[in-house]
Design a protein around this motif. Sequence first.
Motif, PDB file in Angstrom:
ATOM      1  N   ILE A  78      45.824  -0.811 -29.002  1.00  8.36           N
ATOM      2  CA  ILE A  78      45.961  -0.221 -30.339  1.00  8.36           C
ATOM      3  C   ILE A  78      47.039  -0.946 -31.132  1.00  8.36           C
ATOM      4  CG2 ILE A  78      46.677   1.862 -31.597  1.00  8.36           C
ATOM      5  CD1 ILE A  78      45.343   3.482 -29.267  1.00  8.36           C
ATOM      6  N   LEU A  79      48.158  -1.227 -30.498  1.00  8.31           N
ATOM      7  CA  LEU A  79      49.235  -1.956 -31.176  1.00  8.31           C
ATOM      8  C   LEU A  79      48.789  -3.369 -31.545  1.00  8.31           C
ATOM      9  CD1 LEU A  79      52.294  -0.778 -29.051  1.00  8.31           C
ATOM     10  CD2 LEU A  79      51.635  -0.002 -31.342  1.00  8.31           C
ATOM     11  N   ALA A  80      48.026  -4.005 -30.662  1.00  8.73           N
ATOM     12  CA  ALA A  80      47.507  -5.350 -30.962  1.00  8.73           C
ATOM     13  C   ALA A  80      46.537  -5.313 -32.140  1.00  8.73           C
ATOM     14  CB  ALA A  80      46.819  -5.936 -29.725  1.00  8.73           C
ATOM     15  N   ASN A  81      45.920  -4.152 -32.359  1.00 11.93           N
ATOM     16  CA  ASN A  81      45.005  -3.963 -33.492  1.00 11.93           C
ATOM     17  C   ASN A  81      45.742  -3.392 -34.708  1.00 11.93           C
ATOM     18  OD1 ASN A  81      42.890  -4.813 -31.877  1.00 11.93           O
ATOM     19  ND2 ASN A  81      42.243  -2.743 -31.350  1.00 11.93           N
ATOM     20  N   ASP A  82      47.055  -3.617 -34.766  1.00 10.97           N
ATOM     21  CA  ASP A  82      47.890  -3.123 -35.870  1.00 10.97           C
ATOM     22  C   ASP A  82      47.817  -1.610 -36.029  1.00 10.97           C
ATOM     23  OD1 ASP A  82      48.860  -5.684 -36.552  1.00 10.97           O
ATOM     24  OD2 ASP A  82      47.046  -6.082 -37.730  1.00 10.97           O
ATOM     25  N   GLY A  83      47.642  -0.911 -34.921  1.00  8.83           N
ATOM     26  CA  GLY A  83      47.638   0.543 -34.947  1.00  8.83           C
ATOM     27  C   GLY A  83      46.326   1.170 -35.369  1.00  8.83           C
ATOM     28  N   LYS A  84      45.332   0.352 -35.598  1.00  6.47           N
ATOM     29  CA  LYS A  84      44.045   0.869 -36.081  1.00  6.47           C
ATOM     30  C   LYS A  84      43.078   1.082 -34.915  1.00  6.47           C
ATOM     31  CE  LYS A  84      44.449  -1.505 -40.512  1.00  6.47           C
ATOM     32  NZ  LYS A  84      45.558  -2.410 -40.336  1.00  6.47           N
ATOM     33  N   THR A  85      42.324   2.172 -35.014  1.00  9.03           N
ATOM     34  CA  THR A  85      41.250   2.431 -34.068  1.00  9.03           C
ATOM     35  C   THR A  85      39.991   2.754 -34.860  1.00  9.03           C
ATOM     36  OG1 THR A  85      41.788   4.785 -33.945  1.00  9.03           O
ATOM     37  CG2 THR A  85      42.809   3.360 -32.291  1.00  9.03           C
ATOM     38  N   MET A  86      38.849   2.483 -34.262  1.00  4.37           N
ATOM     39  CA  MET A  86      37.592   2.757 -34.947  1.00  4.37           C
ATOM     40  C   MET A  86      37.132   4.193 -34.702  1.00  4.37           C
ATOM     41  SD  MET A  86      35.646  -0.876 -34.398  1.00  4.37           S
ATOM     42  CE  MET A  86      34.229  -0.430 -35.383  1.00  4.37           C
ATOM     43  N   ILE A  87      37.143   4.617 -33.437  1.00  7.87           N
ATOM     44  CA  ILE A  87      36.700   5.976 -33.121  1.00  7.87           C
ATOM     45  C   ILE A  87      37.641   6.683 -32.147  1.00  7.87           C
ATOM     46  CG2 ILE A  87      34.254   5.472 -33.540  1.00  7.87           C
ATOM     47  CD1 ILE A  87      33.917   5.368 -30.453  1.00  7.87           C
ATOM     48  N   SER A  88      38.624   5.987 -31.673  1.00  6.26           N
ATOM     49  CA  SER A  88      39.494   6.520 -30.623  1.00  6.26           C
ATOM     50  C   SER A  88      40.753   7.143 -31.204  1.00  6.26           C
ATOM     51  CB  SER A  88      39.888   5.399 -29.661  1.00  6.26           C
ATOM     52  OG  SER A  88      38.738   4.786 -29.133  1.00  6.26           O
ATOM     53  N   GLU A  89      41.416   7.927 -30.349  1.00  6.95           N
ATOM     54  CA  GLU A  89      42.708   8.505 -30.727  1.00  6.95           C
ATOM     55  C   GLU A  89      43.718   7.391 -30.927  1.00  6.95           C
ATOM     56  OE1 GLU A  89      42.833  12.678 -28.314  1.00  6.95           O
ATOM     57  OE2 GLU A  89      43.153  10.851 -27.146  1.00  6.95           O
ATOM     58  N   GLY A  90      44.735   7.665 -31.718  1.00  9.46           N
ATOM     59  CA  GLY A  90      45.779   6.687 -31.977  1.00  9.46           C
ATOM     60  C   GLY A  90      46.825   6.645 -30.885  1.00  9.46           C
ATOM     61  N   ALA A  91      47.829   5.818 -31.096  1.00  7.48           N
ATOM     62  CA  ALA A  91      48.911   5.663 -30.122  1.00  7.48           C
ATOM     63  C   ALA A  91      49.640   6.980 -29.898  1.00  7.48           C
ATOM     64  CB  ALA A  91      49.881   4.584 -30.579  1.00  7.48           C
ATOM     65  N   ASP A  92      49.832   7.756 -30.963  1.00 11.14           N
ATOM     66  CA  ASP A  92      50.570   9.012 -30.821  1.00 11.14           C
ATOM     67  C   ASP A  92      49.895   9.970 -29.843  1.00 11.14           C
ATOM     68  OD1 ASP A  92      48.447   9.322 -32.636  1.00 11.14           O
ATOM     69  OD2 ASP A  92      49.512  10.834 -33.816  1.00 11.14           O
ATOM     70  N   ALA A  93      48.582  10.098 -29.922  1.00  7.60           N
ATOM     71  CA  ALA A  93      47.850  10.985 -29.012  1.00  7.60           C
ATOM     72  C   ALA A  93      47.941  10.482 -27.569  1.00  7.60           C
ATOM     73  CB  ALA A  93      46.395  11.106 -29.439  1.00  7.60           C
ATOM     74  N   ASN A  94      47.911   9.167 -27.393  1.00  5.78           N
ATOM     75  CA  ASN A  94      48.026   8.604 -26.049  1.00  5.78           C
ATOM     76  C   ASN A  94      49.421   8.822 -25.482  1.00  5.78           C
ATOM     77  OD1 ASN A  94      45.487   6.991 -25.129  1.00  5.78           O
ATOM     78  ND2 ASN A  94      45.653   6.633 -27.321  1.00  5.78           N
ATOM     79  N   PHE A  95      50.460   8.669 -26.313  1.00  7.45           N
ATOM     80  CA  PHE A  95      51.819   8.956 -25.845  1.00  7.45           C
ATOM     81  C   PHE A  95      51.957  10.437 -25.480  1.00  7.45           C
ATOM     82  CE2 PHE A  95      53.399   5.023 -28.102  1.00  7.45           C
ATOM     83  CZ  PHE A  95      53.918   4.407 -26.980  1.00  7.45           C
ATOM     84  N   ALA A  96      51.356  11.324 -26.273  1.00  6.21           N
ATOM     85  CA  ALA A  96      51.411  12.759 -25.965  1.00  6.21           C
ATOM     86  C   ALA A  96      50.753  13.039 -24.615  1.00  6.21           C
ATOM     87  CB  ALA A  96      50.753  13.568 -27.079  1.00  6.21           C
ATOM     88  N   ASP A  97      49.626  12.396 -24.361  1.00  9.99           N
ATOM     89  CA  ASP A  97      48.964  12.565 -23.060  1.00  9.99           C
ATOM     90  C   ASP A  97      49.839  12.054 -21.926  1.00  9.99           C
ATOM     91  OD1 ASP A  97      46.717  13.771 -24.169  1.00  9.99           O
ATOM     92  OD2 ASP A  97      45.534  11.921 -24.178  1.00  9.99           O
ATOM     93  N   ILE A  98      50.490  10.914 -22.130  1.00 11.40           N
ATOM     94  CA  ILE A  98      51.397  10.364 -21.114  1.00 11.40           C
ATOM     95  C   ILE A  98      52.506  11.363 -20.795  1.00 11.40           C
ATOM     96  CG2 ILE A  98      53.210   8.621 -20.757  1.00 11.40           C
ATOM     97  CD1 ILE A  98      51.291   6.622 -22.206  1.00 11.40           C
ATOM     98  N   VAL A  99      53.098  11.933 -21.833  1.00  5.26           N
ATOM     99  CA  VAL A  99      54.162  12.912 -21.623  1.00  5.26           C
ATOM    100  C   VAL A  99      53.627  14.099 -20.816  1.00  5.26           C
ATOM    101  CG1 VAL A  99      55.711  14.565 -22.756  1.00  5.26           C
ATOM    102  CG2 VAL A  99      55.475  12.238 -23.662  1.00  5.26           C
ATOM    103  N   ASN A 100      52.457  14.581 -21.188  1.00  2.00           N
ATOM    104  CA  ASN A 100      51.898  15.721 -20.448  1.00  2.00           C
ATOM    105  C   ASN A 100      51.579  15.373 -19.004  1.00  2.00           C
ATOM    106  OD1 ASN A 100      52.069  17.960 -22.178  1.00  2.00           O
ATOM    107  ND2 ASN A 100      50.350  17.211 -23.385  1.00  2.00           N
ATOM    108  N   TYR A 101      51.047  14.182 -18.735  1.00  2.00           N
ATOM    109  CA  TYR A 101      50.811  13.783 -17.344  1.00  2.00           C
ATOM    110  C   TYR A 101      52.127  13.746 -16.575  1.00  2.00           C
ATOM    111  CZ  TYR A 101      46.066  12.336 -18.708  1.00  2.00           C
ATOM    112  OH  TYR A 101      44.781  12.307 -19.170  1.00  2.00           O
ATOM    113  N   GLY A 102      53.179  13.243 -17.224  1.00  2.00           N
ATOM    114  CA  GLY A 102      54.490  13.228 -16.577  1.00  2.00           C
ATOM    115  C   GLY A 102      54.997  14.626 -16.279  1.00  2.00           C
ATOM    116  N   ILE A 103      54.805  15.529 -17.229  1.00  4.54           N
ATOM    117  CA  ILE A 103      55.224  16.923 -17.023  1.00  4.54           C
ATOM    118  C   ILE A 103      54.418  17.558 -15.891  1.00  4.54           C
ATOM    119  CG2 ILE A 103      55.217  19.228 -18.069  1.00  4.54           C
ATOM    120  CD1 ILE A 103      55.918  17.783 -20.760  1.00  4.54           C
TER     121      ILE A 103
END
Length: 161
Positions: free
Chosen positions: A126-151
């Motif tokens: 996503i970062l390599a694509n300048d933060g743009k996604t076509m149909i997928s969640e953005g970086a923020d949603a992925n970071f939120a998922d990472i935090v939840n997996y860690g929790i």
Amino acid sequence: MKKTKDYGSSWRVLRPVSIVDQIYIKAWRIRQIQEKQVQKIEDSIESEFRAIVNYGIMAMIQLTMASDTDIQLSVESAEAYYNTQVEIIRHLMLDKNHDYGEAWRNMSQESFVDLILTKLLRIRQILANDGKTMISEGADANFADIVNYGIFALIRISEGT
């Protein structure tokens, strides 16, 4: 907040890709310990998951701040930003727990690590694509998922499972 008191908001200089790399280092170390069943550095797997949670929250803070925001934050300001992201993540976790029925309670620690690594690779793209996604969640949603997996991993560790 203790580290913010010790170091100030030095983490604010980290760009999103640098935070991805910090989380990657932590997750990869956990995976190596899981696979090799040997650990030579005293830092526990629990402390690595805790770092993953905190780096994930830092990433979410960074994504919400304007690029010209001052790097130096007071402890109080940093805590307010932190708490705002924690609330967003908490609500996401509650919503997902409702829909998925706490399936994470039946997942292995290895799965949490693999999912974190997968999310990190997605964020890199996503970062390599300048933060743009076509149909997928953005970086923020992925970071939120990472935090939840860690929790989730920390909860399972605290329960002895």
